[in-house]
Design a protein around this motif. Sequence first.
Motif, PDB file in Angstrom:
ATOM      1  N   ILE A 387       7.997   2.407   7.642  1.00  0.00           N
ATOM      2  CA  ILE A 387       7.922   3.642   5.505  1.00  0.00           C
ATOM      3  C   ILE A 387       7.547   2.305   5.175  1.00  0.00           C
ATOM      4  O   ILE A 387       6.719   1.979   3.524  1.00  0.00           O
ATOM      5  N   GLN A 388       8.623   1.199   5.248  1.00  0.00           N
ATOM      6  CA  GLN A 388       8.662   0.574   3.883  1.00  0.00           C
ATOM      7  C   GLN A 388       6.959  -0.824   4.226  1.00  0.00           C
ATOM      8  O   GLN A 388       6.783  -0.871   2.675  1.00  0.00           O
ATOM      9  N   HIS A 389       6.152  -0.036   4.042  1.00  0.00           N
ATOM     10  CA  HIS A 389       5.132  -1.201   4.568  1.00  0.00           C
ATOM     11  C   HIS A 389       4.323  -0.362   3.846  1.00  0.00           C
ATOM     12  O   HIS A 389       3.220  -1.569   3.317  1.00  0.00           O
ATOM     13  N   VAL A 390       4.682   1.124   3.928  1.00  0.00           N
ATOM     14  CA  VAL A 390       3.701   1.624   3.269  1.00  0.00           C
ATOM     15  C   VAL A 390       4.077   1.481   1.581  1.00  0.00           C
ATOM     16  O   VAL A 390       3.183   1.461   0.529  1.00  0.00           O
ATOM     17  N   LEU A 391       4.919   1.562   1.513  1.00  0.00           N
ATOM     18  CA  LEU A 391       5.148   0.712  -0.536  1.00  0.00           C
ATOM     19  C   LEU A 391       5.253  -0.251  -0.904  1.00  0.00           C
ATOM     20  O   LEU A 391       4.427  -0.339  -1.692  1.00  0.00           O
TER      21      LEU A 391
END
Length: 400
Positions: A387-391
């Motif tokens: 999910i951090q990559h989405v951010l």
Amino acid sequence: MSVTTTEKRRPHYNPAVLRWARKLAGVSLADVALSVKVKEEQVAEWEREEPKKAPTVLQARKLANLYKRPFLEFFRRTLPDLPDPVLIPDFRLFQTSSNPLTTKKHKEIQLWAETQRINALDLYSEIGEHPLEIPKTLFQTVKADHERAAEQARAAINFPIMAQVDRSTVGRRRIPGEIRRKIEAIGVLVFRRTDLTQLRVRGFCIAVSPLPIIVVGSEIPTAEAFTLGHEFAHVLIRQTALSGAIPRTGGNPSKRRVEEWCNRFASAFLMPRDTLQDYLDFPSDPFDEISDEALHRTALYFGVSDHAMLIRLVHLRYVKSEYYWQIRKPQFDREESEYRGFGRSAYYGTRYRNTQGDLYTGLVLEAWGSGRITNHHAAEYMGIKNIQHVLDIRDHYRSG
């Protein structure tokens, strides 16, 4: 009264979908067991009609990655309506003993691109908007004047030639990205798959409406601009095709007519005749040759490859075609075959954006930002796990 369970509740995947996805990917039970690190019997159990045990979320995500399918697909009540694709017509004019069009790798890339388009249409529905559609006035046939068609296309995407020419080295490298975003802005999905080059394919087009698809491989930036122009031409003549290098002679005549028109369109799109004739003094009869220095200087001015520039000069009768085919073409082919790219970007957002393009990325981020899809759904649409990559992708997209 309380109820205790001995095992944490696991998601309810559809075992029929798990089995379908594995078979579609051509992966055996033994291969799955090795990849997920479980026994083969356990994988078979997951796929039974009424399994006693389901995979964990982590295991299911590994399956999705292995099968190259969206994780959320495993929750469907019915099998996805994704029949074996009708393979793209092969418009490459050279003959090979083994046709990459029929290989598993090509089918995988085509399926991936078609799935991304379905996702994009779903995202438009989520945000309550109609997909972008190319202005009907831009559509052409191979009988049309390619010079006029290219002029109309540049005007439609709002990319005047003076915004392209006479750039610095860094500015020239940005030209393919700018053209790509301009094409996307009128409703074309443009993806990049670096593994496409392994198939001796420069690019391909799936001319459907709405949201036609262009997929390009990994090339020198100045050469990539030409490939984008060529595939854009395929979109405008509504001809789905797999494209490659064009030999001097041979090949199916009707396919050659299409490929040559698309090449001439790409040349006129990147190097408009009037601008080029203002830059060079054209002879009454073609020159026997052009010096390397003059060719390179002219190519740099327009931000294209020497190869693309020489093709254009042959089309416009500045230099004889024999100089291109007999002397320079073999040199260009050797140089381009040795190109290995600039390496993988260290920043995840850049890598994702390069693969998926701004149109698709923007749809995911808009649906996510408006609360239409969850964090996990956004990650699934993007094909990533963290999910951090989405951010990171969102921040990179906002920064331009």
